[in-house]
Scaffold this active site. Structure first.
Site, PDB file in Angstrom:
ATOM      1  N   LYS A   1       0.857  -1.191   0.000  1.00 24.12           N
ATOM      2  CA  LYS A   1       0.000   0.000   0.000  1.00 24.12           C
ATOM      3  C   LYS A   1       0.892   1.240   0.000  1.00 24.12           C
ATOM      4  O   LYS A   1       1.763   1.398   0.871  1.00 24.12           O
ATOM      5  CB  LYS A   1      -0.875  -0.038   1.246  1.00 24.12           C
ATOM      6  CG  LYS A   1      -2.168   0.729   1.144  1.00 24.12           C
ATOM      7  CD  LYS A   1      -3.014   0.417   2.371  1.00 24.12           C
ATOM      8  CE  LYS A   1      -4.292   1.185   2.382  1.00 24.12           C
ATOM      9  NZ  LYS A   1      -4.955   1.083   3.687  1.00 24.12           N
TER      10      LYS A   1
HETATM   11  C1  E4P Z   1      -8.253   2.147   3.401  1.00 27.79           C
HETATM   12  O1  E4P Z   1      -7.526   1.266   3.016  1.00 27.79           O
HETATM   13  C2  E4P Z   1      -8.141   2.792   4.722  1.00 27.79           C
HETATM   14  O2  E4P Z   1      -7.568   1.900   5.621  1.00 27.79           O
HETATM   15  C3  E4P Z   1      -9.455   3.177   5.339  1.00 27.79           C
HETATM   16  O3  E4P Z   1     -10.563   2.789   4.566  1.00 27.79           O
HETATM   17  C4  E4P Z   1      -9.491   4.533   5.910  1.00 27.79           C
HETATM   18  O4  E4P Z   1     -10.744   4.754   6.461  1.00 27.79           O
HETATM   19  P1  E4P Z   1     -11.039   5.899   7.536  1.00 27.79           P
HETATM   20  O5  E4P Z   1     -11.370   7.150   6.805  1.00 27.79           O
HETATM   21  O6  E4P Z   1     -12.245   5.370   8.282  1.00 27.79           O
HETATM   22  O7  E4P Z   1      -9.830   6.010   8.408  1.00 27.79           O
END
Ligand code: E4P
Length: 219
Positions: free
Chosen positions: A83
């Site tokens: 990622k």
């Molecule tokens: C995506 O991979 C992220 O981990 C995640 O969806 C972030 O979400 P949030 O806005 O609830 O932190």
């Protein structure tokens, strides 16, 4: 439609996997910090529970640092997806990893322009954050529709739209209506998909009626 569990909580991941609701997992530094776990050991454990794609995010923000971390992370297991942040440096690393056959998830996407660059870098997934856009008064799902429309015009774009930052079951339903292939959601939201007050009410009535018959299906 694939469901990824957006969590670093291994107990939750095991439970969702048993329910058939974890086709993959996404983690991020905030989720890892909240878990209190050693990152590398955690990713290894998640990869052993879920055979599908498991996103592990780099911590560095410079190209060389991200590259070094990606090398360490992808060695953990064959289903690790690297990622990377949607920055020019992140995209450079994405292109290099793609060329080497490593799966990538380009995260923190907030515009269609950024999603086009992720596709051009050959990302396996791009993660547009719908909840965070809604939080600032923008239309998160509007962005998903826009990206899907753009990607449809270019069959050579193989990047999958991974709808992220999901806050409610309705986000998942809307993503499904738009034809998004993958969503990543917190465990509580995935479980909430099964909940309806009329189901609970109806079931309570059936249980009560059945008790009155005095019968047993299994004695
Ligand atoms: C995506 O991979 C992220 O981990 C995640 O969806 C972030 O979400 P949030 O806005 O609830 O932190």
């Amino acid at each position: 439609m694939k469901f990824f569990a957006d969590t670093a909580d291994i107990a939750e991941i095991r439970d969702l996997a048993a329910l058939g609701l974890a086709d993959g997992v996404t983690t991020n530094p905030s989720l890892v910090a909240a878990s209190g776990r050693d990152f590398m050991a955690l990713i290894k454990e998640i990869c052993a529970v879920v055979p599908g794609p498991v996103s592990a995010e780099v911590a560095a923000t410079d190209e060389a640092g991200m590259r070094r971390e990606a090398d360490v992370l992808r060695a953990i297991a064959g289903n690790v997806v690297i990622k990377l942040p949607l920055t020019l440096e992140g995209l450079k690393v994405c292109s290099a990893l793609t060329a080497e056959g490593t799966q990538t998830n380009v995260t923190l996407c907030f515009s269609a322009a950024q999603a086009i660059l992720a596709a051009k870098a050959g990302a396996t997934y791009v993660s547009p954050f719908v909840g965070r856009l809604d939080d600032v008064g923008a239309r998160g799902m509007g962005l998903i529709a826009e990206i899907l429309e753009i990607y449809r015009h270019y069959p050579d774009f193989t990047t999958q739209v991974l709808v992220a930052s999901i806050r409610s079951p309705m986000h998942i339903v809307e993503a499904a209506r738009l034809g998004a292939g993958v969503v990543t959601a917190p465990p509580a939201v995935l479980r909430q998909l099964a909940v309806h007050p009329l189901t609970d009410k109806g079931l309570a009535a059936f249980v009560e009626a059945w008790a009155k018959t005095g019968q047993k299906i299994v004695s």
